[in-house]
Design an enzyme around this catalytic site. Structure first.
Site, PDB file in Angstrom:
ATOM      1  N   HIS A 128       3.403   6.653  -6.938  1.00  0.00           N
ATOM      2  CA  HIS A 128       2.631   7.809  -7.400  1.00  0.00           C
ATOM      3  C   HIS A 128       3.488   9.074  -7.322  1.00  0.00           C
ATOM      4  O   HIS A 128       3.442   9.944  -8.207  1.00  0.00           O
ATOM      5  CB  HIS A 128       1.386   7.946  -6.527  1.00  0.00           C
ATOM      6  CG  HIS A 128       0.304   8.774  -7.128  1.00  0.00           C
ATOM      7  ND1 HIS A 128      -0.835   9.125  -6.444  1.00  0.00           N
ATOM      8  CD2 HIS A 128       0.165   9.344  -8.359  1.00  0.00           C
ATOM      9  CE1 HIS A 128      -1.619   9.855  -7.211  1.00  0.00           C
ATOM     10  NE2 HIS A 128      -1.033  10.012  -8.379  1.00  0.00           N
ATOM     11  N   HIS A 155       0.835  -1.210   0.000  1.00  0.00           N
ATOM     12  CA  HIS A 155       0.000   0.000   0.000  1.00  0.00           C
ATOM     13  C   HIS A 155       0.866   1.255   0.000  1.00  0.00           C
ATOM     14  O   HIS A 155       0.703   2.151  -0.845  1.00  0.00           O
ATOM     15  CB  HIS A 155      -0.898  -0.030   1.232  1.00  0.00           C
ATOM     16  CG  HIS A 155      -1.820   1.140   1.358  1.00  0.00           C
ATOM     17  ND1 HIS A 155      -3.166   1.063   1.094  1.00  0.00           N
ATOM     18  CD2 HIS A 155      -1.593   2.443   1.736  1.00  0.00           C
ATOM     19  CE1 HIS A 155      -3.729   2.250   1.287  1.00  0.00           C
ATOM     20  NE2 HIS A 155      -2.795   3.104   1.679  1.00  0.00           N
ATOM     21  N   GLU A 156       1.782   1.329   0.944  1.00  0.00           N
ATOM     22  CA  GLU A 156       2.610   2.537   1.031  1.00  0.00           C
ATOM     23  C   GLU A 156       3.535   2.666  -0.171  1.00  0.00           C
ATOM     24  O   GLU A 156       3.839   3.770  -0.627  1.00  0.00           O
ATOM     25  CB  GLU A 156       3.419   2.540   2.338  1.00  0.00           C
ATOM     26  CG  GLU A 156       2.577   2.486   3.608  1.00  0.00           C
ATOM     27  CD  GLU A 156       1.484   3.543   3.664  1.00  0.00           C
ATOM     28  OE1 GLU A 156       1.638   4.611   3.036  1.00  0.00           O
ATOM     29  OE2 GLU A 156       0.459   3.299   4.321  1.00  0.00           O
ATOM     30  N   HIS A 172       1.688   4.493  -2.906  1.00  0.00           N
ATOM     31  CA  HIS A 172       1.786   5.949  -2.741  1.00  0.00           C
ATOM     32  C   HIS A 172       3.147   6.445  -3.232  1.00  0.00           C
ATOM     33  O   HIS A 172       3.253   7.494  -3.884  1.00  0.00           O
ATOM     34  CB  HIS A 172       1.633   6.323  -1.269  1.00  0.00           C
ATOM     35  CG  HIS A 172       0.230   6.319  -0.754  1.00  0.00           C
ATOM     36  ND1 HIS A 172      -0.799   6.970  -1.406  1.00  0.00           N
ATOM     37  CD2 HIS A 172      -0.312   5.770   0.363  1.00  0.00           C
ATOM     38  CE1 HIS A 172      -1.918   6.812  -0.712  1.00  0.00           C
ATOM     39  NE2 HIS A 172      -1.655   6.092   0.354  1.00  0.00           N
TER      40      HIS A 172
END
Length: 692
Positions: free
Chosen positions: A484, A477-478, A481
């Site tokens: 991105h 998940h991290e 980010h």
């Protein structure tokens, strides 16, 4: 010019020398940056109106404040990962100065006049990203109070300063109350049921603090998630579970660390702010530039999912209550809050012959990261290389350090990975975009810098860090980010990377979690820490069958948080702490897990809502909203191949690289070829068609 050698927080030298960023340097550096930023803005205010252009005003404002923004970002990062009394004192002295400065930028009449002149009369920039930047800047000014009277502007500045100080105190109370509690156990019988990995970690933790002996060992537990959550899941001792649950439920809610009055103050300040700015509610203020467009739409989204999962939720609760009654040969009743995780874990074991703990041996963190990096390289066309860490290269010896390159050459960015809990580090997991660079140019590379952080199961003695599957999802998940941020090619920093609509920002992170469930991708990183063998097929099938176990309960938990958040920010005035929580009890009663003992509200420890001036306030719904987007977007990978480089390249180029240079709905439509399907989330969770 600021002499950078005398001001380490303002140094433009990369990588950062973390050992130079001391508490002693913080306040002087921030004050110097404030003076320089003020001087830069004053010069822009002196630009003749006829000479006002995108470059002389909009770009110049960004450049004038960038050194301060970078320095304050470093300070904020260190306050999250390396907080001590000295740094806290310096940070809290600088905080009101910085908050006041930023709150005042959009209230400066001469800047506002020049922004309006360019936006309304021109000259307009020719570049589309720059045009969007101009429009976003004008709206920033409007939403920050540029149209207010001088008296109203002064009050708004005070509100912003008070919000910054109060939310910082809220965060400190959560950190301090978390670290103030510990439990040492010297009776092994209380630990029956705990997995060997958990016992080993608790014993090693105690030994590291000089507690116990080989003859008389003790086990230490804390309120860090890897320590206390397994106790609630596995310990047969109700006494131990109850004690640890009670301590965890009182984080930020004790006499010494009492966040309840701060919640009332934060809500009051947010309401006064939105009243001043002319918004009906704080929810409308925060959602106006998000995909839902207004607070009512966000609330309807939450309530719609609630109506569609309520029947299954009630069935799952009843199933768990029946199971406990049958297993204990006692009457059917509501569960106690310290029983829910325990009986859920036992029910999962009975239904699927599966416990999450079984998977730990296949998730040593080194293998997980190595496989994640290989996946990213194959799917998204990047290359990740570890960097050496000499003195000052990292803020803690266990922090890791990497470069991320485009597979065709060129450095995209550099990142740090900080995965383990320690004193002075806040709880949870997050990504921090330390510095925003520019698109890669072979002749003039300015890479992005980022940090991914968590509080995962640490290595213990001679045993490597063996993660739960949920912790593996956290890393993915991290990292989403981070991709991105690091893969952004937007020429305007203000629109780069994760600077997107809040209900779109979780799409790149949550889509990454899907690769934690597919056989083809799991085989890249799920390797037994002793034999390097992949997960056995029978265990994998058990894991997949159990994926949607209590999915309605878990969905309802997220909806409870989202509903609470939105209701608190829907324009109501509260006169007391009691009124806040009484109101909330009434609004969310149908969202709660029915329990025999009513637990205290989690709001005093809910840093997502109250740990910063805005943060996830009136935005917690975005987790479920983005989950809808990611479930739908991943369907293309399922159709075309989960390791398909063409599909991954499309996602990188059409979503990750674009930042906020285009509206998020356009980016999603460009990648998937259509608007999002609202049912995608419920289908993946096995909840579609369950009704109310």
């Amino acid at each position: 010019m600021i002499a950078q050698k005398d001001h380490p927080f303002l140094s433009e030298t990369r990588p950062v020398n973390w050992s130079s960023l001391t508490a002693e340097a913080l306040l002087p550096d921030i004050e110097a940056a404030l003076v320089a930023a003020e001087d830069g803005l004053s010069k822009i205010e002196g630009v003749p109106l006829e000479a006002a252009t995108y470059e002389t005003v909009i770009v110049a404002m960004e450049k004038a404040t960038e050194p301060l923004s970078d320095a304050w970002n470093l300070a904020g990062h260190l306050s999250s990962v390396r907080m001590d009394d000295e740094f806290r004192e310096a940070y809290n002295k600088a905080l009101p100065k910085v908050s006041d400065f930023y709150a005042g930028i959009c209230l400066r009449e001469e800047l506002w006049v020049r922004v309006c002149k360019i936006a309304d009369e021109g000259p307009q920039p020719s570049d589309r990203a720059q045009q969007r930047h101009l429009a976003e800047t004008k709206r920033d000014f409007e939403e920050a109070g540029a149209r207010l009277s001088p008296v109203e502007k002064e009050r708004l500045r005070t509100i912003e300063s008070d919000l910054a100080a109060t939310t910082q105190k809220f965060t400190e109370n959560v950190l301090d109350s978390t670290e103030a509690w510990e439990k040492t156990v010297d009776d092994p019988s209380l630990l029956d049921g705990l997995p060997p990995t958990v016992l080993h970690a608790a014993r090693e933790d105690a030994k590291s603090r000089g507690l116990g002996t080989e003859d008389k060992p003790v086990w230490r537990f804390s309120l860090q998630a890897p320590s206390y959550i397994p106790v609630l899941q596995y310990a047969h001792s109700e006494e131990l579970r109850k004690e640890i649950w009670k301590a965890a439920s009182e984080i930020g809610d004790t006499e010494k660390y009492n966040n309840r009055p701060l919640i009332l103050e934060i809500l009051s300040l947010r309401k006064e702010k939105t009243d001043l700015l002319g918004f009906d509610t704080f929810a409308d203020y925060t959602t106006g530039r998000r995909m839902v467009k207004e607070g009512r739409a966000a609330l309807l989204f939450v309530e719609d999912i609630h109506s569609r999962v309520s029947k299954k939720f009630r069935a799952e609760v009843n199933e768990l209550e029946d199971f406990r009654a049958a297993e204990t040969n006692t009457a059917h009743r509501k569960l106690e809050p310290w029983e829910v995780s325990y009986w859920s874990e036992r029910l999962r074991k009975k239904l699927y012959d599966f416990e999450e703990e079984e998977l730990r041996k296949w998730f040593p963190i080194e293998s997980v990261q190595r496989g994640l990096f290989e996946l990213a390289e194959r799917v998204f066309g990047v290359e990740i290389r570890p960097k050496e860490t000499d003195e000052g290269a990292v803020w803690d010896p266990l922090v890791e350090y990497y470069d991320l390159h485009d597979s065709k050459g060129g450095l995209l960015g550099t990142f740090y990975a900080d995965w383990y809990p320690r004193k002075g580090k806040r709880d949870g997991a997050w990504m921090n975009p330390l510095f925003t660079g520019q698109p890669v140019e072979p002749s003039d590379s300015e890479p992005h810098y980022g940090v991914i952080c968590g509080n995962l199961t640490p290595p213990s003695g001679d045993q490597p860090a063996l993660l739960t599957h949920r912790e593996v999802e956290t890393i993915f998940h991290e990292f989403g980010h981070l991709l991105h941020h690091l893969c952004s090619t937007v020429s305007v920093k203000r629109l780069s990377g994760t600077n997107v609509a809040w209900d779109f920002v979780e799409l790149p992170s949550q889509i990454m979690e899907n690769w934690c469930w597919e056989r083809e991708s799991l085989d890249l990183f799920a390797r037994h820490y002793e034999t390097t063998e992949p997960i056995p097929e029978d265990l994998f099938q058990k894991m997949v069958r159990a994926r949607n176990f209590q999915s309605a309960v878990m969905t309802m938990r997220q909806l409870l948080f989202a509903k609470s958040d939105l209701e608190l920010h829907f324009g109501r005035s509260f006169s007391s702490e009691e009124e806040v929580f009484t109101f909330l009890d009434e609004k969310v009663s149908q969202y709660r897990f029915p329990l025999n003992t009513e637990p205290p509200t989690m709001m005093p420890r809910f840093t997502h809502l109250f740990g910063s001036s805005t943060g996830y306030a009136a935005g917690y719904y975005s987790y479920k909203y983005s989950e809808m987007l990611d479930a739908d977007a991943f369907s293309r990978f399922l159709d075309e191949g989960i390791l398909n480089a063409n599909t991954g390249g499309d996602f990188r180029n059409k979503v990750l690289a674009k930042g906020n240079s285009e509206p998020p709905e356009d980016l999603f439509r460009d990648f998937l070829g259509r608007d999002p399907d609202p049912d995608a989330l419920l289908r993946r969770a096995g909840l579609a068609g369950t009704g109310s």
